[in-house]
Design an enzyme around this catalytic site. Structure first.
Site, mmCIF file in Angstrom:
data_model
loop_
_atom_site.group_PDB
_atom_site.id
_atom_site.type_symbol
_atom_site.label_atom_id
_atom_site.label_comp_id
_atom_site.label_asym_id
_atom_site.label_seq_id
_atom_site.Cartn_x
_atom_site.Cartn_y
_atom_site.Cartn_z
ATOM 1 C CE1 TYR A 246 10.070 -0.996 -3.555
ATOM 2 C CE2 TYR A 246 10.102 -3.111 -2.419
ATOM 3 C CZ TYR A 246 10.773 -2.023 -2.950
ATOM 4 O OH TYR A 246 12.141 -1.963 -2.865
ATOM 5 C CG ASP B 150 3.663 -3.786 1.420
ATOM 6 O OD1 ASP B 150 4.653 -4.507 1.187
ATOM 7 O OD2 ASP B 150 3.002 -3.221 0.523
ATOM 8 N NE ARG C 8 3.034 -4.158 -6.975
ATOM 9 C CZ ARG C 8 3.708 -4.418 -5.866
ATOM 10 N NH1 ARG C 8 5.002 -4.692 -5.894
ATOM 11 N NH2 ARG C 8 3.098 -4.404 -4.696
ATOM 12 C CG ASN D 203 7.806 -9.370 -1.270
ATOM 13 O OD1 ASN D 203 7.927 -10.225 -0.403
ATOM 14 N ND2 ASN D 203 6.772 -9.332 -2.113
#
Lengths: 211, 211
Positions: free
Chosen positions: B10, B8, B39, B114
């Site tokens: 972030y 991942d 966030r 994402n």
């Protein structure tokens, strides 16, 4: 005005933060923080499980969110405390204007809720609210704001002209994205969520928006 | 050990809260609150839009989450401030151990994020990290933790034995639910999310878990 109204339950008719008093009894001074975190995680888990295709009933999700929240806040959650707090969810208070507003409002009235039958049925019974239908996402095994959920309400009520009422902005916008006329009860003066849609009407109470 | 590692981006390789300093420059004392809310909303919007079947790229979702967060915190967000903060996302800092840990780790290494290409490509370039592939959910128009996202990584890498590494517990558990071997980098000592799965290994840094 629409011929039928579909209401969200938790946060719209019933105040999920009416658990604060019991939380404060168990852990003085921690009630508000626990109640807010519990609600946040409860919703996150509904979205995450839906996307994972690992549905679990709202009663389980609610209990798991409570366990997470107590661990984060370093509150010792024994079986007794957990049972007491889960019981609170079966006796949430309605917002003050709700009983009279529902009586005054014409047309058919239903609930469309994330709540599994084991949670929502005792709650509605205890509240004394009169409704034509109580529909749970549990029948579909996916949570709001999936369009299938709003579609279920439309097809069960056999009604196209449905007014959907929610205090949860993302829920109102999910219903708007599906095609309902949407009323956002913005009790706390929250900003509009940026999800590409706008409610048809916004107010601070059921009375202001519907009556 | 797996033959390929998927990371991942972030929160795992890149510290999303490295925007705090710039937030604090713009609104002294508000940096931490804004960064955390930003966030939180950013992730909520990814889940809600995915369920609504109204995907928008992560750059748009991130901008909209910033707008919401500033409105809630009553911070005036002009075009200049918005541009400055969005630019920060193209220059997020890696966590301190990341560059060396990736160099030392054998096997193929990829990112599954994402982030839309307009966000992740400049970020990876600026970081100098060497990776075999950078895969974005943008190709699928649905966000993590949908199983289709993890499936894309497995099929593009043509590898069954994949180790998936994330600091976002729900992402790690989404990958576990899909079938990857999962490493949760729990940098902040967070509780385990209750989503019906457990990571295969947990530690506080890439070094602790992978090397």
């Amino acid at each position: 005005m629409p011929h039928a109204f579909v209401f969200d339950a938790y946060g719209t008719l019933f105040d999920v933060h009416s658990v604060i008093a019991r939380c404060d009894q168990l852990w003085p001074g921690k009630g508000t923080a626990l109640s807010q975190l519990w609600r946040t995680k409860q919703l996150e888990y509904t979205w995450q499980r839906s996307l994972m295709k690992r549905y679990a009933p709202f009663s389980q999700v609610t209990r798991e969110a409570l366990q997470y929240s107590c661990e984060l806040l370093k509150l010792t959650l024994g079986a007794k405390e957990e049972g007491a707090l889960m019981d609170e969810y079966l006796n949430l208070k309605t917002y003050p204007e709700v009983p009279e507003a529902l009586k005054k409002l014409g047309g058919r009235k239903a609930i469309l809720t994330n709540g599994s039958p084991d949670m929502i049925e005792p709650l509605v019974r205890a509240s004394g609210l009169q409704l034509d239908a109580v529909m749970s996402v549990d029948a579909l095994k996916v949570y709001k704001p999936a369009p299938a959920v709003y579609e279920m309400a439309a097809s069960r009520l056999k009604e196209k002209d449905i007014g959907f009422v929610s205090s949860n902005c993302w829920d109102a916008l999910g219903a708007k994205s599906f095609g309902f006329t949407v009323y956002w009860i913005n009790r706390g003066g929250a900003p509009l969520d940026r999800l590409g849609f706008r409610p048809d009407k916004i107010g601070t109470s059921l009375n202001e928006v519907l009556l």
